[in-house]
Design a protein around this motif. Structure first.
Motif, short mmCIF file in Angstrom:
data_model
loop_
_atom_site.label_atom_id
_atom_site.label_comp_id
_atom_site.label_asym_id
_atom_site.label_seq_id
_atom_site.Cartn_x
_atom_site.Cartn_y
_atom_site.Cartn_z
N THR A 18 0.84 -1.18 0.00
CA THR A 18 0.00 0.00 0.00
C THR A 18 0.88 1.24 0.00
O THR A 18 1.95 1.26 0.62
CB THR A 18 -0.94 0.03 1.21
N TRP A 19 0.43 2.22 -0.69
CA TRP A 19 1.15 3.48 -0.83
C TRP A 19 0.32 4.58 -0.20
O TRP A 19 -0.90 4.58 -0.29
CB TRP A 19 1.38 3.78 -2.30
N ARG A 20 1.00 5.54 0.44
CA ARG A 20 0.32 6.68 1.05
C ARG A 20 1.28 7.85 1.14
O ARG A 20 2.50 7.68 1.03
CB ARG A 20 -0.20 6.33 2.45
N TRP A 21 0.70 9.02 1.31
CA TRP A 21 1.50 10.23 1.50
C TRP A 21 1.56 10.59 2.97
O TRP A 21 0.54 10.54 3.66
CB TRP A 21 0.90 11.39 0.72
N ARG A 22 2.72 10.93 3.45
CA ARG A 22 2.86 11.50 4.79
C ARG A 22 3.00 13.00 4.59
O ARG A 22 3.84 13.47 3.82
CB ARG A 22 4.11 10.94 5.49
N TYR A 23 2.14 13.75 5.24
CA TYR A 23 2.11 15.20 5.11
C TYR A 23 3.02 15.83 6.15
O TYR A 23 2.97 15.47 7.33
CB TYR A 23 0.69 15.72 5.29
N GLU A 24 3.84 16.80 5.72
CA GLU A 24 4.86 17.36 6.60
C GLU A 24 4.86 18.88 6.58
O GLU A 24 4.44 19.50 5.61
CB GLU A 24 6.23 16.84 6.17
N ASP A 25 5.37 19.46 7.69
CA ASP A 25 5.58 20.90 7.74
C ASP A 25 6.93 21.21 7.08
O ASP A 25 7.60 20.32 6.57
CB ASP A 25 5.50 21.41 9.19
N ALA A 26 7.33 22.46 7.10
CA ALA A 26 8.56 22.88 6.43
C ALA A 26 9.81 22.23 7.02
O ALA A 26 10.83 22.13 6.35
CB ALA A 26 8.68 24.40 6.48
N ASN A 27 9.73 21.78 8.28
CA ASN A 27 10.88 21.15 8.94
C ASN A 27 10.88 19.64 8.81
O ASN A 27 11.74 18.98 9.38
CB ASN A 27 10.90 21.54 10.42
N GLY A 28 9.90 19.08 8.11
CA GLY A 28 9.83 17.64 7.93
C GLY A 28 9.04 16.91 9.00
O GLY A 28 8.97 15.69 9.00
N GLY A 29 8.45 17.66 9.93
CA GLY A 29 7.61 17.03 10.96
C GLY A 29 6.25 16.67 10.38
O GLY A 29 5.70 17.42 9.58
N GLU A 30 5.72 15.54 10.79
CA GLU A 30 4.43 15.11 10.27
C GLU A 30 3.31 16.02 10.78
O GLU A 30 3.25 16.36 11.96
CB GLU A 30 4.15 13.66 10.68
N VAL A 31 2.44 16.42 9.86
CA VAL A 31 1.29 17.26 10.20
C VAL A 31 0.15 16.33 10.60
O VAL A 31 -0.34 15.55 9.79
CB VAL A 31 0.88 18.14 9.00
N THR A 32 -0.25 16.42 11.87
CA THR A 32 -1.31 15.54 12.38
C THR A 32 -2.39 16.32 13.12
O THR A 32 -3.33 15.71 13.62
CB THR A 32 -0.72 14.48 13.33
N ASP A 33 -2.25 17.64 13.19
CA ASP A 33 -3.15 18.44 14.02
C ASP A 33 -4.36 18.99 13.26
O ASP A 33 -5.06 19.85 13.78
CB ASP A 33 -2.38 19.59 14.67
N ARG A 34 -4.60 18.51 12.05
CA ARG A 34 -5.75 18.98 11.28
C ARG A 34 -6.27 17.86 10.39
O ARG A 34 -5.53 16.93 10.08
CB ARG A 34 -5.38 20.20 10.45
N PRO A 35 -7.52 17.94 10.00
CA PRO A 35 -8.07 16.90 9.12
C PRO A 35 -7.51 17.02 7.70
O PRO A 35 -7.63 18.07 7.08
CB PRO A 35 -9.58 17.14 9.15
N LEU A 36 -6.85 15.98 7.27
CA LEU A 36 -6.29 15.91 5.92
C LEU A 36 -6.70 14.59 5.30
O LEU A 36 -6.96 13.62 6.02
CB LEU A 36 -4.76 16.02 5.98
N PRO A 37 -6.73 14.50 3.97
CA PRO A 37 -7.11 13.24 3.34
C PRO A 37 -6.14 12.12 3.72
O PRO A 37 -4.93 12.34 3.78
CB PRO A 37 -7.02 13.53 1.84
N ARG A 38 -6.66 10.97 4.00
CA ARG A 38 -5.83 9.80 4.34
C ARG A 38 -6.05 8.72 3.29
O ARG A 38 -6.58 7.66 3.56
CB ARG A 38 -6.17 9.28 5.74
N GLU A 39 -5.65 9.04 2.08
CA GLU A 39 -5.84 8.14 0.95
C GLU A 39 -4.80 7.02 0.97
O GLU A 39 -3.65 7.24 1.33
CB GLU A 39 -5.71 8.91 -0.37
N ILE A 40 -5.23 5.84 0.56
CA ILE A 40 -4.36 4.68 0.40
C ILE A 40 -4.43 4.26 -1.06
O ILE A 40 -5.51 4.19 -1.64
CB ILE A 40 -4.81 3.52 1.31
N PHE A 41 -3.29 3.95 -1.65
CA PHE A 41 -3.22 3.61 -3.06
C PHE A 41 -2.60 2.24 -3.25
O PHE A 41 -1.78 1.81 -2.44
CB PHE A 41 -2.38 4.66 -3.81
N SER A 42 -2.96 1.58 -4.32
CA SER A 42 -2.43 0.24 -4.59
C SER A 42 -1.12 0.28 -5.35
O SER A 42 -0.43 -0.74 -5.46
CB SER A 42 -3.46 -0.60 -5.35
N ASN A 43 -0.75 1.45 -5.89
CA ASN A 43 0.53 1.53 -6.60
C ASN A 43 1.06 2.97 -6.57
O ASN A 43 0.33 3.91 -6.27
CB ASN A 43 0.40 1.02 -8.04
#
Length: 84
Positions: A18-43
């Motif tokens: 499974t493939w997914r995007w990890r969303y990050e701030d400018a410093n590379g920290g994962e953005v988890t404090d807001r609702p963002l799409p959590r899409e999962i892809f097969s390729n």
């Protein structure tokens, strides 16, 4: 019983990676404090195509860069969403 082993192996193969995007701030920290799409892809191609269609919305939501993950493995990281 050997037939069951083949079926289980085939089933595991169908699940694939499974493939997914990890969303990050400018410093590379994962953005988890807001609702963002959590899409999962097969390729990878589907994941990249989706990002090409939605990067502006993500940027407006405060995502500065993204990392593409295949399961828990990093395919590539730190890709800025800002136009050059």
């Amino acid at each position: 019983m050997a037939g069951n082993d083949v079926d289980e192996t085939a089933h595991k193969g169908c699940m694939g990676m499974t493939w997914r995007w990890r969303y990050e701030d400018a410093n590379g920290g994962e953005v988890t404090d807001r609702p963002l799409p959590r899409e999962i892809f097969s390729n990878q191609a589907d994941a990249e195509s989706w990002l090409g269609e939605t990067w502006r919305d993500l940027l407006e939501s405060g995502v500065e860069q993204v990392t593409l993950m295949e399961d828990e493995r990093v395919e590539y990281s730190g890709m800025s969403l800002r136009p050059e």
